[in-house]
Design an enzyme around this catalytic site. Structure first.
Site, PDB file in Angstrom:
ATOM      1  N   ASP A  13       0.810  -1.225   0.000  1.00 40.77           N
ATOM      2  CA  ASP A  13       0.000   0.000   0.000  1.00 40.77           C
ATOM      3  C   ASP A  13       0.841   1.272   0.000  1.00 40.77           C
ATOM      4  O   ASP A  13       0.450   2.295   0.553  1.00 40.77           O
ATOM      5  CB  ASP A  13      -0.972   0.023   1.204  1.00 40.77           C
ATOM      6  CG  ASP A  13      -1.881  -1.188   1.205  1.00 40.77           C
ATOM      7  OD1 ASP A  13      -2.290  -1.610   0.102  1.00 40.77           O
ATOM      8  OD2 ASP A  13      -2.170  -1.719   2.293  1.00 40.77           O
ATOM      9  N   GLY A  40      -4.392  -4.585  -3.646  1.00 44.49           N
ATOM     10  CA  GLY A  40      -5.428  -3.594  -3.899  1.00 44.49           C
ATOM     11  C   GLY A  40      -4.742  -2.336  -4.369  1.00 44.49           C
ATOM     12  O   GLY A  40      -4.028  -1.701  -3.615  1.00 44.49           O
TER      13      GLY A  40
HETATM   14  P1  GDP Z   1      -0.776   0.178  -3.531  1.00 44.85           P
HETATM   15  O1  GDP Z   1      -1.332  -1.083  -2.964  1.00 44.85           O
HETATM   16  O2  GDP Z   1       0.675   0.345  -3.266  1.00 44.85           O
HETATM   17  O3  GDP Z   1      -1.131   0.377  -4.969  1.00 44.85           O
HETATM   18  O4  GDP Z   1      -1.489   1.352  -2.727  1.00 44.85           O
HETATM   19  P2  GDP Z   1      -3.051   1.471  -2.422  1.00 44.85           P
HETATM   20  O5  GDP Z   1      -3.742   1.864  -3.677  1.00 44.85           O
HETATM   21  O6  GDP Z   1      -3.560   0.292  -1.670  1.00 44.85           O
HETATM   22  O7  GDP Z   1      -3.046   2.663  -1.383  1.00 44.85           O
HETATM   23  C1  GDP Z   1      -2.477   3.877  -1.688  1.00 44.85           C
HETATM   24  C2  GDP Z   1      -3.523   4.986  -1.587  1.00 44.85           C
HETATM   25  O8  GDP Z   1      -2.841   6.226  -1.618  1.00 44.85           O
HETATM   26  C3  GDP Z   1      -4.523   5.068  -2.733  1.00 44.85           C
HETATM   27  O9  GDP Z   1      -5.758   5.457  -2.211  1.00 44.85           O
HETATM   28  C4  GDP Z   1      -3.970   6.162  -3.650  1.00 44.85           C
HETATM   29  O10 GDP Z   1      -4.962   6.832  -4.375  1.00 44.85           O
HETATM   30  C5  GDP Z   1      -3.347   7.056  -2.637  1.00 44.85           C
HETATM   31  N1  GDP Z   1      -2.192   7.839  -3.085  1.00 44.85           N
HETATM   32  C6  GDP Z   1      -1.148   7.472  -3.858  1.00 44.85           C
HETATM   33  N2  GDP Z   1      -0.240   8.463  -3.927  1.00 44.85           N
HETATM   34  C7  GDP Z   1      -0.740   9.472  -3.176  1.00 44.85           C
HETATM   35  C8  GDP Z   1      -0.262  10.766  -2.829  1.00 44.85           C
HETATM   36  O11 GDP Z   1       0.824  11.200  -3.206  1.00 44.85           O
HETATM   37  N3  GDP Z   1      -1.053  11.518  -2.011  1.00 44.85           N
HETATM   38  C9  GDP Z   1      -2.247  11.087  -1.541  1.00 44.85           C
HETATM   39  N4  GDP Z   1      -2.949  11.886  -0.758  1.00 44.85           N
HETATM   40  N5  GDP Z   1      -2.722   9.872  -1.846  1.00 44.85           N
HETATM   41  C10 GDP Z   1      -1.968   9.068  -2.638  1.00 44.85           C
HETATM   42  P1  IMO Z   2      -0.825  -4.283  -2.164  1.00 42.25           P
HETATM   43  O1  IMO Z   2      -0.396  -4.811  -3.506  1.00 42.25           O
HETATM   44  C1  IMO Z   2      -0.829  -4.673   2.158  1.00 42.25           C
HETATM   45  C2  IMO Z   2      -0.709  -8.719   3.807  1.00 42.25           C
HETATM   46  C3  IMO Z   2      -1.920  -9.172   4.580  1.00 42.25           C
HETATM   47  C4  IMO Z   2      -1.247 -10.080   5.606  1.00 42.25           C
HETATM   48  C5  IMO Z   2      -0.153 -10.756   4.784  1.00 42.25           C
HETATM   49  C6  IMO Z   2      -0.524 -12.121   4.231  1.00 42.25           C
HETATM   50  O2  IMO Z   2      -2.127  -3.592  -2.173  1.00 42.25           O
HETATM   51  O3  IMO Z   2       0.275  -3.483  -1.550  1.00 42.25           O
HETATM   52  P2  IMO Z   2      -2.079 -12.878   2.213  1.00 42.25           P
HETATM   53  O4  IMO Z   2      -3.537 -12.676   1.975  1.00 42.25           O
HETATM   54  O5  IMO Z   2      -1.200 -12.306   1.152  1.00 42.25           O
HETATM   55  O6  IMO Z   2      -1.718 -14.313   2.526  1.00 42.25           O
HETATM   56  O7  IMO Z   2      -1.785 -12.064   3.582  1.00 42.25           O
HETATM   57  O8  IMO Z   2       0.124  -9.874   3.707  1.00 42.25           O
HETATM   58  N1  IMO Z   2      -0.971  -8.239   2.434  1.00 42.25           N
HETATM   59  C7  IMO Z   2      -0.954  -6.951   2.087  1.00 42.25           C
HETATM   60  N2  IMO Z   2      -0.803  -5.837   2.834  1.00 42.25           N
HETATM   61  N3  IMO Z   2      -0.964  -4.567   0.832  1.00 42.25           N
HETATM   62  C8  IMO Z   2      -1.079  -5.664   0.063  1.00 42.25           C
HETATM   63  O9  IMO Z   2      -1.074  -5.620  -1.290  1.00 42.25           O
HETATM   64  C9  IMO Z   2      -1.132  -6.927   0.687  1.00 42.25           C
HETATM   65  N4  IMO Z   2      -1.258  -8.197   0.249  1.00 42.25           N
HETATM   66  C10 IMO Z   2      -1.145  -8.983   1.324  1.00 42.25           C
HETATM   67  O10 IMO Z   2      -2.580  -8.100   5.187  1.00 42.25           O
HETATM   68  O11 IMO Z   2      -0.615  -9.311   6.592  1.00 42.25           O
HETATM   69 MG    MG Z   3      -2.866  -1.753  -1.777  1.00 41.15          MG
END
Ligand code: GDP
Ligand code: IMO
Ligand code: MG
Length: 427
Positions: A13, A40
């Site tokens: 994330d 996600g």
């Molecule tokens: P990922 O799993 O690494 O793709 O990250 P996620 O999408 O799960 O979570 C990142 C969140 O941060 C998302 O809601 C993005 O829209 C948001 N995001 C990404 N870059 C920025 C930023 O520079 N500023 C803010 N405020 N939100 C960001």
């Molecule tokens: P993105 O791509 C954050 C975490 C789960 C748990 C551990 C194992 O959005 O960064 P799993 O279901 O993979 O066996 O769970 O890994 N986890 C993540 N945490 N972002 C993710 O993906 C994750 N995918 C798995 O929360 O701790």
């Molecule tokens: Mg994510």
């Protein structure tokens, strides 16, 4: 630059979706190579917010080829739902390919994921319950079923019959659960196979051809370095290899073909799921960052645990990934803070440690050694060039690059594509 890898450097994330979407504009092909729909990735394009779990974030560009490669575990139901989700938003998927060698997440994997977590009780890992761990277990134990099998009814029938009888035995005898019906599952999965047929390919060939033709190929990491099954905080990890090396295995591409590796760094830390987290903030500052950053899981909706930036973990990420540049995200989330802290080392039983300990027990006990930096107390979302940023923001960024030992390439100051500062083009 023809082939580059973008990885998460923390616990997932980090904002990979946004960075990958931004870079995808220049890419000819985007490849996912590990993980499954446990990921996600949120991408904001104009007024529309896209949430993708399986299909590469590059799909939003009509000119970009997208590949789900062999290292990904694919839940066909989720794959088809996501294709439909995109179609409903007017996004075509003709340029999408999925590897015939990718393993399938089957219904029993979801059940075993929950059963394992239930049995662990307070020791649970906090998985996303998407069946990812059990699917990789079956892959490693040679009990897996693969995407390509769905196109060969006799082969699939044979494999499923053997595997399901084993799973049903376990379910009923070990766990007292209902068994799955073989004929129902067979019929349903062969139907999924027919729907997936146009997308299925030998993706190692597809990807290598693109690289050899000088096309710009972007490998999109899911999860993050600290969730890597070898180099993360085992056992509180995922079951795949989110690190850069995982891209080669998971896509069938040799390491000599890779030109650069970029690490996405959220400018503080978050973690969803259980396990040690040395810089965790269990106070009002943590709550304020969670609120300001809307830190709730894209996949499970869980509140994310929040902490200061941990440069000990980031140096580990720089080393195991061989990072060549950093993409720092979410700087705007810290706009309102008077001061910001950053972990420069750990203290373990009175001794200062500058490297991540390789024992989970030690990591659970360490205290972060924190450096305090001044906040900037102004909105930075409008910044387009590095010089537009306040001096305090630039000092924070420079300090990150210095402590991690890797130069900055991109800085993200908001969710939109336009809220991105380029210091060095990735391609
Ligand atoms: P990922 O799993 O690494 O793709 O990250 P996620 O999408 O799960 O979570 C990142 C969140 O941060 C998302 O809601 C993005 O829209 C948001 N995001 C990404 N870059 C920025 C930023 O520079 N500023 C803010 N405020 N939100 C960001
Ligand atoms: P993105 O791509 C954050 C975490 C789960 C748990 C551990 C194992 O959005 O960064 P799993 O279901 O993979 O066996 O769970 O890994 N986890 C993540 N945490 N972002 C993710 O993906 C994750 N995918 C798995 O929360 O701790
Ligand atoms: Mg994510």
């Amino acid at each position: 630059m023809s082939a580059i890898i973008v990885v998460g450097t923390q616990w997932g994330d980090e904002g990979k979706g946004k960075i990958i979407d931004f870079v995808s504009e220049q890419a000819d092909m985007v490849v996912r190579h590990q993980g499954g729909n446990n990921a996600g990735h949120t991408v904001v394009s104009g007024d529309v917010v896209y949430k993708l779990h399986l299909i590469p974030s590059g799909i939003l560009y009509p000119e970009t080829d997208c590949v789900i490669a062999n290292g990904v575990v694919v839940d066909p139901r989720v794959f088809l739902e996501e294709v439909e989700y995109l179609h409903q938003r007017g996004i075509g998927t003709e340029r999408l390919r999925v590897s015939s060698e990718a393993h399938l997440i089957m219904p029993y994997h979801l059940v075993f994921d929950s059963l394992a977590e239930d049995r662990l009780g307070t020791q649970k890992l906090g998985t996303t319950l998407r069946g990812v761990g059990p699917a990789y277990m079956d892959k490693a134990s040679r009990m897996g079923v693969r995407v390509g099998d769905l196109l060969q009814p006799e082969v699939f029938r044979d494999r499923l019959e053997r595997v399901l009888s084993e799973k049903n035995h376990l379910l009923s005898k070990a766990y007292g659960r209902d068994q799955f019906d073989f004929e129902d599952m067979l019929e349903q999965y062969l139907a999924y196979g027919e729907q997936m047929r146009p997308y299925i390919a030998n993706t190692s060939v597809v990807i290598n051809r693109a690289i050899d033709a000088g096309k710009r190929v972007l490998f999109e990491g899911a999860q993050g370095t600290m969730l890597d099954i070898d180099h993360g905080t085992y056992p509180f990890v995922t079951s795949s290899h989110p690190i850069a090396g995982g891209a080669c295995i998971g896509a069938g591409v040799g390491p000599t073909k890779i030109d650069a590796v970029y690490g996405v760094v959220k400018c503080y830390t978050s973690r969803v799921g259980d396990g040690p987290f040395p810089t965790e903030l269990l106070d009002a500052t943590g709550d304020a960052i969670r609120q300001e950053g809307q830190e709730y899981g894209t996949t499970t909706g869980r509140p994310r645990r929040i902490g200061w930036l941990d440069t000990v973990a980031l140096r580990h990420a720089a080393r195991v990934n061989g990072l060549t540049g950093l993409a720092v995200t979410r700087l705007d989330v810290l706009d309102h803070l008077d001061w910001i802290q950053i972990a420069v080392a750990y203290r373990y039983r009175g001794e200062v440690m500058t490297e991540l300990p390789d024992s989970l027990e030690e990591l659970s006990e360490v205290e972060p050694v924190l450096e305090t930096m001044e906040g900037w107390k102004t909105s930075i979302t409008g910044a387009r060039r590095i010089d537009d940023l306040p001096a305090a923001t630039r000092r924070y960024l420079d300090r990150i690059a210095e402590l991690v030992g890797v130069p900055l390439a991109l800085v993200s100051v908001g969710r939109e594509r336009t809220n991105t500062i380029v210091l060095k083009p990735l391609f």
